[in-house]
Scaffold this active site. Structure first.
Site, short mmCIF file in Angstrom:
data_model
loop_
_atom_site.label_atom_id
_atom_site.label_comp_id
_atom_site.label_asym_id
_atom_site.label_seq_id
_atom_site.Cartn_x
_atom_site.Cartn_y
_atom_site.Cartn_z
N LYS A 1 16.37 21.56 -10.28
CA LYS A 1 15.60 20.40 -10.97
C LYS A 1 16.99 19.25 -11.67
CE LYS A 1 11.40 18.90 -10.21
NZ LYS A 1 10.41 19.61 -11.04
N GLU B 1 10.06 8.50 -16.75
CA GLU B 1 8.72 8.63 -17.14
C GLU B 1 7.89 8.45 -18.59
OE1 GLU B 1 8.29 13.13 -15.05
OE2 GLU B 1 9.83 12.67 -14.96
N SER C 1 15.10 21.31 -15.36
CA SER C 1 14.21 22.25 -15.82
C SER C 1 15.15 23.76 -16.59
CB SER C 1 13.89 22.46 -14.41
OG SER C 1 12.90 24.03 -14.74
N HIS D 1 0.70 -1.11 0.12
CA HIS D 1 0.14 0.06 -0.04
C HIS D 1 0.54 1.16 0.44
CE1 HIS D 1 -3.15 -3.04 0.79
NE2 HIS D 1 -1.89 -3.00 1.82
#
Ligand code: ARG
Length: 465
Positions: free
Chosen positions: A282, A289, A276, A155
């Protein structure tokens, strides 16, 4: 050029030609088409359709075409309906008489099946080799921190401590199953369809088994109608590809999380992350992804062909031409994703202290405590309840497992023995999970050795079903 026309008074409209042509994508099968046509020339010689001299001329011309076709210029200006037509036209430019006979007893319906099978067989072997590379990278990463502990989650909550190699071996198992699945897809792909004719069987009988051996097939397809209608083997590949992508997407998701500031115990290499344009701090896991994103595309490819084939009447229908764009797309995205995943794995670094801290500041030892009580005869439900109360009390007081002394534990409940004090250290409880498949250090050491041996077998078995 066209391979049909006598029955027509008019010619196809420009829009129909544009709409129905497949050369734009099936040109990828050109080498397979040439290989199949070379074999077919030998069949025709044995059948007495081509003279030995004609067969030799065909071979010479086709061999030259095979060398030329890797140059994109080969296709410049080609307006042929499909790759089969193109090859026959090019053959005709060299040996017109032979080209006029080469399609004797053969249909494009079986030819496309042959070409796809030849192409796919090689693609499956490449996919399996990439799976082996990725699996090898995972094992190397496991060996780099053989004793490190990390939180195992259910979970997405810290559940029980596991060894770092144990976690990576979970993905090894998924990839090993994928490798097997591709082997099964290969077995159904690697059968000779030639001889099926358009649907009823070739009118020029030949030794199909011998031709199968010549072309490196494991056997022949059994029924000409099924052969003309069958794209199961493409779907088998797409399913195996979709399943592999699903596994990669789960690894991607895990590592996107684990390398985030919130988890913070995994570091991805600079070479597989991006910054970024606006936020200077970043370091984004774009590679992972994209793997996760491409997973959706590959599922779409499977779904696309699955839907196309639904309810198609036997045997061949032109709908089936729509199998190739999703096949190629899935194969390309799979190949890219496997290579990317391997590079990410090779770049990854565990931060063992951070992982251990995540383990230690949580109550992942709770199960070890309860099971230890059960071993001393406390009914498990009672043990569960007692440890639950200990956790609740600890959470209220902001105490970690290591903050409890054995004396305090004994005072907390009469059932708590001194043994429990030892089990507050997560590495202790882990030792009890010493059975095949468990995370005890001894079991994991053995599993890692077995995985290495299995990987060797997988590597050696490339090119087999
Ligand atoms: N291009 C077709 C395909 O990809 C094969 C050719 C068969 N065409 C035909 N009209 N029977 O499936």
């Amino acid at each position: 050029m066209k391979l049909w026309g006598g029955r027509f008074e008019g010619s196809p409209s420009e829009i129909f030609e544009r709409f129905s042509g497949s050369l734009a994508f099936d040109r990828r099968l050109i080498e397979a088409d040439i290989e199949g046509t070379l074999a077919w020339a030998r069949v025709l010689e044995k059948a007495g359709i081509l003279t030995p001299a004609e067969r030799r001329a065909a071979e010479e011309a086709l061999t030259a075409l095979r060398a030329e076709c890797t140059d994109p210029a080969f296709f410049a200006g080609a307006a042929d309906e499909d790759v089969h037509t193109l090859v026959i036209r090019k053959l005709g430019e060299r040996v017109p008489g032979v080209a006029a006979k080469i399609h004797t007893g053969r249909s494009r319906n079986e030819q496309i099946s042959l070409d796809t099978r030849l192409w796919l067989r090689a693609e499956i072997d490449a996919a399996r080799a990439r799976l082996v590379d990725l699996a090898a990278a995972l094992l190397d990463l496991a060996r780099a921190w053989p004793d490190a502990i990390i939180p195992g989650y259910t979970h997405l909550r810290r559940a029980q401590a596991v060894l770092w190699p144990h976690y990576l071996l979970a993905y090894f198992e998924m990839l090993a199953r994928d490798w097997e699945r591709f082997g099964q897809a290969r077995a159904r792909t690697n059968l000779l369809p030639l001889g099926a004719g358009a649907l009823a069987g070739s009118g020029f009988p030949f030794d199909r088994e011998a031709l199968a051996r010549e072309l490196g097939f494991d056997g022949i397809t059994r029924n000409s109608m099924d052969t003309a209608a069958d794209r199961d083997f493409v779907l088998d590949f797409l399913y195996a590809a979709a399943m592999t992508m699903l596994h990669l997407s789960r690894l991607a998701e895990d590592w996107i999380l684990y390398s985030s500031e919130e988890f913070g115990w995994l570091e991805l290499g600079d070479e597989v992350t991006s910054g970024s344009s606006l936020m200077p701090q970043k370091k984004n896991p774009d590679s992972l992804e994209l793997i996760r994103g491409k997973c959706g595309r590959v599922f779409g490819c499977f779904c696309s062909l699955f839907t196309t084939l639904k309810g198609l009447p036997l045997t061949y229908n032109r709908d089936m031409q729509e199998d190739k764009p999703p096949l190629f797309e899935a194969a390309d995205e799979l190949a890219g994703s496997l290579e990317m995943a391997t590079a990410v794995v090779r770049s990854a670094r565990l931060k063992p202290e951070r992982a251990a801290a995540a383990v230690e500041e949580s109550w992942v030892v709770a199960t070890d405590l309860a099971e230890s009580l059960a071993r001393t005869g406390v009914p498990f439900h009672r043990a569960h309840e007692l440890v639950g109360k200990l956790v609740l009390e600890s959470l209220k007081r902001g105490r970690r497992p290591a903050d409890w002394t054995p004396e305090e534990l004994a005072a907390f409940a009469p059932e708590f023995t001194s043994e429990l004090g030892r089990l507050l250290a997560p590495r202790e409880g882990m030792k009890s999970r010493n059975l095949p498949g468990g995370t005890a250090p001894e079991a994991v050491r053995r599993a890692l050795e077995e995985a290495s041996a299995r990987l060797q077998t997988m590597r050696a078995a490339s090119g087999k079903s």
